[in-house]
Design a protein around this motif. Sequence first.
Motif, PDB file in Angstrom:
ATOM      1  N   THR A 191       0.916  -1.109   0.173  1.00 48.89           N
ATOM      2  CA  THR A 191      -0.128  -0.144  -0.150  1.00 48.89           C
ATOM      3  C   THR A 191       0.883   1.340   0.008  1.00 48.89           C
ATOM      4  O   THR A 191       2.024   1.143   0.618  1.00 48.89           O
ATOM      5  CB  THR A 191      -0.834   0.138   1.197  1.00 48.89           C
ATOM      6  N   ILE A 192       0.477   2.198  -0.581  1.00 51.17           N
ATOM      7  CA  ILE A 192       1.245   3.676  -0.801  1.00 51.17           C
ATOM      8  C   ILE A 192       0.133   4.665  -0.408  1.00 51.17           C
ATOM      9  O   ILE A 192      -0.761   4.711  -1.183  1.00 51.17           O
ATOM     10  CB  ILE A 192       1.892   3.793  -1.935  1.00 51.17           C
ATOM     11  N   HIS A 193       0.186   5.417   0.696  1.00 50.26           N
ATOM     12  CA  HIS A 193      -0.526   6.626   0.834  1.00 50.26           C
ATOM     13  C   HIS A 193       0.132   8.107   0.569  1.00 50.26           C
ATOM     14  O   HIS A 193       1.495   7.961   0.830  1.00 50.26           O
ATOM     15  CB  HIS A 193      -1.115   6.582   2.318  1.00 50.26           C
ATOM     16  N   HIS A 194      -0.425   8.986  -0.008  1.00 53.96           N
ATOM     17  CA  HIS A 194       0.173  10.250  -0.113  1.00 53.96           C
ATOM     18  C   HIS A 194      -0.569  11.186   0.970  1.00 53.96           C
ATOM     19  O   HIS A 194      -1.673  11.611   0.573  1.00 53.96           O
ATOM     20  CB  HIS A 194      -0.001  10.907  -1.361  1.00 53.96           C
ATOM     21  N   ALA A 195       0.217  11.231   2.095  1.00 57.01           N
ATOM     22  CA  ALA A 195      -0.445  12.061   2.834  1.00 57.01           C
ATOM     23  C   ALA A 195      -0.352  13.299   3.235  1.00 57.01           C
ATOM     24  O   ALA A 195       1.226  13.863   3.488  1.00 57.01           O
ATOM     25  CB  ALA A 195      -0.267  11.545   4.372  1.00 57.01           C
ATOM     26  N   ASN A 199       5.980   8.984  -6.811  1.00 56.28           N
ATOM     27  CA  ASN A 199       5.755   9.609  -7.848  1.00 56.28           C
ATOM     28  C   ASN A 199       7.011   9.784  -8.945  1.00 56.28           C
ATOM     29  O   ASN A 199       7.197   9.419  -9.797  1.00 56.28           O
ATOM     30  CB  ASN A 199       4.820  10.558  -8.219  1.00 56.28           C
ATOM     31  N   ARG A 200       8.022  10.360  -8.139  1.00 59.10           N
ATOM     32  CA  ARG A 200       9.111  10.941  -8.795  1.00 59.10           C
ATOM     33  C   ARG A 200      10.128   9.501  -9.281  1.00 59.10           C
ATOM     34  O   ARG A 200      10.715   9.648 -10.119  1.00 59.10           O
ATOM     35  CB  ARG A 200      10.087  11.828  -7.681  1.00 59.10           C
ATOM     36  N   ALA A 216       5.712   1.534  -7.056  1.00 58.40           N
ATOM     37  CA  ALA A 216       4.628   1.261  -6.983  1.00 58.40           C
ATOM     38  C   ALA A 216       4.271   0.039  -6.175  1.00 58.40           C
ATOM     39  O   ALA A 216       5.255  -0.608  -5.702  1.00 58.40           O
ATOM     40  CB  ALA A 216       4.094   1.071  -8.418  1.00 58.40           C
ATOM     41  N   VAL A 217       2.887   0.066  -5.952  1.00 58.13           N
ATOM     42  CA  VAL A 217       2.426  -1.312  -5.206  1.00 58.13           C
ATOM     43  C   VAL A 217       3.136  -2.456  -5.796  1.00 58.13           C
ATOM     44  O   VAL A 217       2.814  -2.514  -7.394  1.00 58.13           O
ATOM     45  CB  VAL A 217       1.009  -1.383  -4.989  1.00 58.13           C
TER      46      VAL A 217
END
Length: 192
Positions: A142-146, A175-176, A180-181
């Motif tokens: 999982t990846i969250h952008h917090a 992103n850079r 990714a998952v």
Amino acid sequence: MQRRLAVGIAVAAVAVAVVFGAATVLPGLWVDVVGVGDYEEGTVTIHDNTTPETATPIPCDRSPNATEVVACSDSRQLATVTVNISDTGRQRYVGLSETASLGPDEGMLFVHESEETHTYVMRNMSFPLDIIFVAENGTITTIHHAPTPPDGEQYSERYSGYGKYVLEVNRGWTNRTGVAVGDRVELPAEVA
């Protein structure tokens, strides 16, 4: 005179007991009183999850000093992050909340006792993060952008994911770098 001294000692003992009792009940206060201790440093490297038919597999070689976390697969290396390793309850509670900023390829690696669903918040954070959950086998789940908490609030929303490890880096880092998952993370030898 002896009676006053005895009463003074008793009052002081009760005050100390109340302070330390509250500190054990309120984790944040306990952390403020005791501190988090020193962090070990490491490096994390991440490789993508694709294996083109013509690609030569790239092994996940650990750095000689085992201070990096590496993301890797049978394909290409995507990124390397220098991390502070947070592996005690107090260190995980404080996290990056006492950090003013991170460099472009710096972060914190949280190590939990077991692989399960863990929940994180942006407690007292002054900069936004990518929160990356990693399974025990090194796979990103999982990846969250917090974002930072709203003005005047101590906490943000909750960010949950499954794994044994959580990597926090500057927001936008995934992103850079193209992380990714499903990509694979190589962890420092002392935590893997």
